[in-house]
Design a protein around this motif. Structure first.
Motif, PDB file in Angstrom:
ATOM      1  N   GLN A  71       0.837  -1.209   0.000  1.00 22.96           N
ATOM      2  CA  GLN A  71       0.000   0.000   0.000  1.00 22.96           C
ATOM      3  C   GLN A  71       0.868   1.254   0.000  1.00 22.96           C
ATOM      4  OE1 GLN A  71      -2.337  -0.513   3.545  1.00 22.96           O
ATOM      5  NE2 GLN A  71      -4.087  -1.414   2.478  1.00 22.96           N
ATOM      6  N   GLN A  72       1.904   1.248   0.831  1.00 26.01           N
ATOM      7  CA  GLN A  72       2.780   2.415   0.898  1.00 26.01           C
ATOM      8  C   GLN A  72       3.579   2.574  -0.387  1.00 26.01           C
ATOM      9  OE1 GLN A  72       2.519   4.629   3.450  1.00 26.01           O
ATOM     10  NE2 GLN A  72       0.851   3.237   4.022  1.00 26.01           N
ATOM     11  N   ARG A  73       3.966   1.466  -1.004  1.00 26.61           N
ATOM     12  CA  ARG A  73       4.650   1.552  -2.294  1.00 26.61           C
ATOM     13  C   ARG A  73       3.724   2.182  -3.333  1.00 26.61           C
ATOM     14  NH1 ARG A  73       5.617  -2.053  -6.637  1.00 26.61           N
ATOM     15  NH2 ARG A  73       3.348  -2.280  -6.576  1.00 26.61           N
ATOM     16  N   ASP A  74       2.471   1.704  -3.384  1.00 28.37           N
ATOM     17  CA  ASP A  74       1.529   2.232  -4.368  1.00 28.37           C
ATOM     18  C   ASP A  74       1.232   3.708  -4.121  1.00 28.37           C
ATOM     19  OD1 ASP A  74       1.470  -0.251  -5.491  1.00 28.37           O
ATOM     20  OD2 ASP A  74      -0.604  -0.726  -4.951  1.00 28.37           O
ATOM     21  N   ALA A  75       1.325   4.131  -2.862  1.00 23.41           N
ATOM     22  CA  ALA A  75       1.087   5.543  -2.531  1.00 23.41           C
ATOM     23  C   ALA A  75       2.314   6.409  -2.786  1.00 23.41           C
ATOM     24  CB  ALA A  75       0.656   5.668  -1.074  1.00 23.41           C
ATOM     25  N   GLY A  76       3.431   5.809  -3.186  1.00 23.93           N
ATOM     26  CA  GLY A  76       4.629   6.575  -3.507  1.00 23.93           C
ATOM     27  C   GLY A  76       5.485   6.955  -2.327  1.00 23.93           C
ATOM     28  N   ARG A  77       5.238   6.340  -1.162  1.00 22.15           N
ATOM     29  CA  ARG A  77       6.003   6.713   0.030  1.00 22.15           C
ATOM     30  C   ARG A  77       7.291   5.902   0.185  1.00 22.15           C
ATOM     31  NH1 ARG A  77       0.548   6.606   2.013  1.00 22.15           N
ATOM     32  NH2 ARG A  77      -0.239   8.747   2.191  1.00 22.15           N
ATOM     33  N   LEU A  78       7.440   4.857  -0.600  1.00 20.46           N
ATOM     34  CA  LEU A  78       8.656   4.060  -0.599  1.00 20.46           C
ATOM     35  C   LEU A  78       8.709   3.300  -1.920  1.00 20.46           C
ATOM     36  CD1 LEU A  78       7.554   0.919  -0.074  1.00 20.46           C
ATOM     37  CD2 LEU A  78       7.450   1.704   2.282  1.00 20.46           C
ATOM     38  N   THR A  79       9.868   2.726  -2.217  1.00 24.03           N
ATOM     39  CA  THR A  79       9.984   1.800  -3.341  1.00 24.03           C
ATOM     40  C   THR A  79      10.511   0.474  -2.805  1.00 24.03           C
ATOM     41  OG1 THR A  79      12.289   2.136  -4.019  1.00 24.03           O
ATOM     42  CG2 THR A  79      10.671   3.791  -4.747  1.00 24.03           C
ATOM     43  N   LEU A  80      10.229  -0.597  -3.519  1.00 24.68           N
ATOM     44  CA  LEU A  80      10.667  -1.904  -3.052  1.00 24.68           C
ATOM     45  C   LEU A  80      12.178  -2.060  -3.136  1.00 24.68           C
ATOM     46  CD1 LEU A  80       7.928  -4.313  -4.450  1.00 24.68           C
ATOM     47  CD2 LEU A  80       8.025  -3.111  -2.263  1.00 24.68           C
ATOM     48  N   ASP A  81      12.822  -1.238  -3.941  1.00 26.59           N
ATOM     49  CA  ASP A  81      14.273  -1.320  -4.051  1.00 26.59           C
ATOM     50  C   ASP A  81      14.993  -0.345  -3.125  1.00 26.59           C
ATOM     51  OD1 ASP A  81      14.283  -3.401  -5.951  1.00 26.59           O
ATOM     52  OD2 ASP A  81      13.724  -1.977  -7.508  1.00 26.59           O
ATOM     53  N   ASP A  82      14.247   0.299  -2.240  1.00 27.86           N
ATOM     54  CA  ASP A  82      14.886   1.076  -1.178  1.00 27.86           C
ATOM     55  C   ASP A  82      15.677   0.140  -0.278  1.00 27.86           C
ATOM     56  OD1 ASP A  82      13.612   3.351  -2.064  1.00 27.86           O
ATOM     57  OD2 ASP A  82      12.113   3.393  -0.454  1.00 27.86           O
ATOM     58  N   PRO A  83      16.928   0.476   0.050  1.00 26.52           N
ATOM     59  CA  PRO A  83      17.615  -0.296   1.088  1.00 26.52           C
ATOM     60  C   PRO A  83      16.975  -0.010   2.444  1.00 26.52           C
ATOM     61  CG  PRO A  83      18.925   1.595   0.445  1.00 26.52           C
ATOM     62  CD  PRO A  83      17.748   1.568  -0.482  1.00 26.52           C
TER      63      PRO A  83
END
Length: 438
Positions: A71-83
């Motif tokens: 949900q947070q990825r889809d909202a633009g608050r993080l990416t899955l490739d963030d360390p």
């Protein structure tokens, strides 16, 4: 629609046998079809299970944590490739990415340091982070599949830092309340089954503690019922877009790591375990906490699932997850989903679409394309197959949604008079006759 009597009888026999063989004080399994709990199989009477009796979810909690991350990825608050370091700076294990942590491919060791976290009262996030050392990295990322409870404690910490909301509150607001999971709770809420270890020699019961696991809660804290777990299984089969985009759920089902390299029968996606049973792939998760085991297996194409609980640790001679998948296979084989009847289209498609239909050739191979009357999609493949599926994005532009053409662009090629002369699918040019050069 309830199971056929013979199917229900066979499910009941399997559950009764598992309870007796595994010496479970109580064991319950539910079959879910098209979003509804259609059959409940229960055995044992300590206590007598029903659809509203709470057991501990254990690691099935991870599937909900993963949905919160997506949900947070889809909202633009993080990416899955963030360390991990980007959201929890200063730890000794900050290099793995959120994707790797979700799929148990980040190389983190399984447990945090200290006493067994599942059986002791938990610490807060700051204490968990302060205890991390470089030794908690067992492997470089993607060297091997290595299941990690610690990874999910840290993902819960990421969620708290990103949203400013504690994991349990965020879960209630973003998942439990919208989906009506009113009997899925952080702490046990009556009526609930007490959890036990069964003595191996004299078959007495030892009640296990029910702990608050603190910062490790995102890995396995939750309690739930068959009714609520059935609703969660229905969501994983066909998600409510208000909670999670269906395309995001499908993304979660793609393997990040294969967990069984010898037979390729198991893998892990973004928070979901993958199980291959014959020609079918199921998604879900297992769960265990001291005194409890739980299971969740979903066949998404047919919207069929099996969920279950038992209140003894281990189930001697029986694997609850294996039982669930056995029951799921039984139901799918005995009662396949009804075939959707073909219905004629109400009207022919526009001329600019009919121009795309019919026979096309690529490298001497004959293909056939047609417009699906129900969806308006362009379907095609070698003659007799419909392996390719495209949706229209604009004039003479279509996007692939299946197989090797998933995500690729089909461009309609026209001559100077505006007639369709070729289909260009990601540089593979299909022509009207095999004599034309692509």
């Amino acid at each position: 629609m309830p199971l056929l009597p013979e199917t229900a009888r066979q499910v009941d026999i399997l559950v009764a046998g598992a309870q007796a063989t595994g010496r479970a004080p109580s064991l319950v399994l539910g079959v879910v079809r098209d979003g509804t709990l259609t059959h409940l199989a229960a055995a044992g009477d300590h206590p007598r299970p029903d659809a509203d009796l709470q057991y501990r979810l254990g690691s099935i909690s991870k599937t909900m944590t993963a949905v919160l991350v997506m949900q947070q990825r889809d909202a633009g608050r993080l990416t899955l490739d963030d360390p991990l370091e980007r959201h929890l700076p200063g730890t000794a294990v900050g290099a793995p990415t959120l994707r790797q942590l979700l799929g148990h491919a980040g190389g983190l060791q399984r447990e945090p340091d200290g006493q067994w976290w599942e059986r002791t009262e938990g610490t807060d996030l700051a204490t968990l982070l302060a205890a991390l050392t470089p030794a908690k990295i067992a492997y470089p990322p993607h060297r091997a599949y290595h299941y990690s409870n610690l990874a999910y404690g840290l993902l819960g910490g990421v969620l708290e830092r990103v949203t400013g909301t504690p994991w349990a509150e965020l879960l209630r607001e973003r998942v439990l309340t919208p989906l009506g999971l009113t009997r899925t709770t952080y702490h046990a809420t009556e009526p609930y089954a007490r959890g036990y270890v069964v003595h191996p020699w004299h078959e007495t019961l030892r009640e296990e503690p029910r702990t608050d696991t603190g910062a490790m809660a995102p890995a396995g804290q939750l309690w739930s019922t068959i009714d609520d777990l059935a609703r969660w299984a229905a969501f994983l089969a066909d998600p409510d877009p208000a909670v999670l985009a269906p395309a995001t759920l499908t993304e979660m089902c793609a393997p990040v790591a294969i967990s069984d390299l010898d037979s390729w029968r198991g893998g892990h996606g973004l928070g979901l375990e993958l199980y291959r049973e014959g020609d079918r792939v199921h998604v879900g998760h297992g769960g265990s906490m001291p005194g409890y085991v739980a299971t969740l297996a979903v066949h998404r194409p047919s919207r069929t699932a099996v969920v279950g609980f038992a209140n003894s640790y281990g189930l001697r001679g029986t694997h609850l997850g294996g039982l669930a998948r056995q029951v799921l296979t039984l139901v799918l084989d005995a009662e396949p989903a009804p075939v959707t009847p073909w219905r004629p289209a109400a009207a022919p498609p526009p001329a600019e679409l009919t121009e795309l239909t019919g026979r096309w050739w690529w490298m001497g191979i004959e293909y056939e394309f047609r417009i699906d009357g129900g969806t308006g999609e362009l379907h095609g493949g070698p003659v007799g197959q419909r392996a390719l599926r495209f949706t229209r994005e604009g004039p003479d532009r279509w996007r692939g949604h299946s197989g090797g053409q998933d995500g690729e662009i089909l461009t309609v090629v026209r001559d100077g008079a505006g007639r369709v002369v070729a289909l260009d699918i990601a540089t593979f040019v299909f022509t009207r006759t095999p004599d034309q050069a692509p």
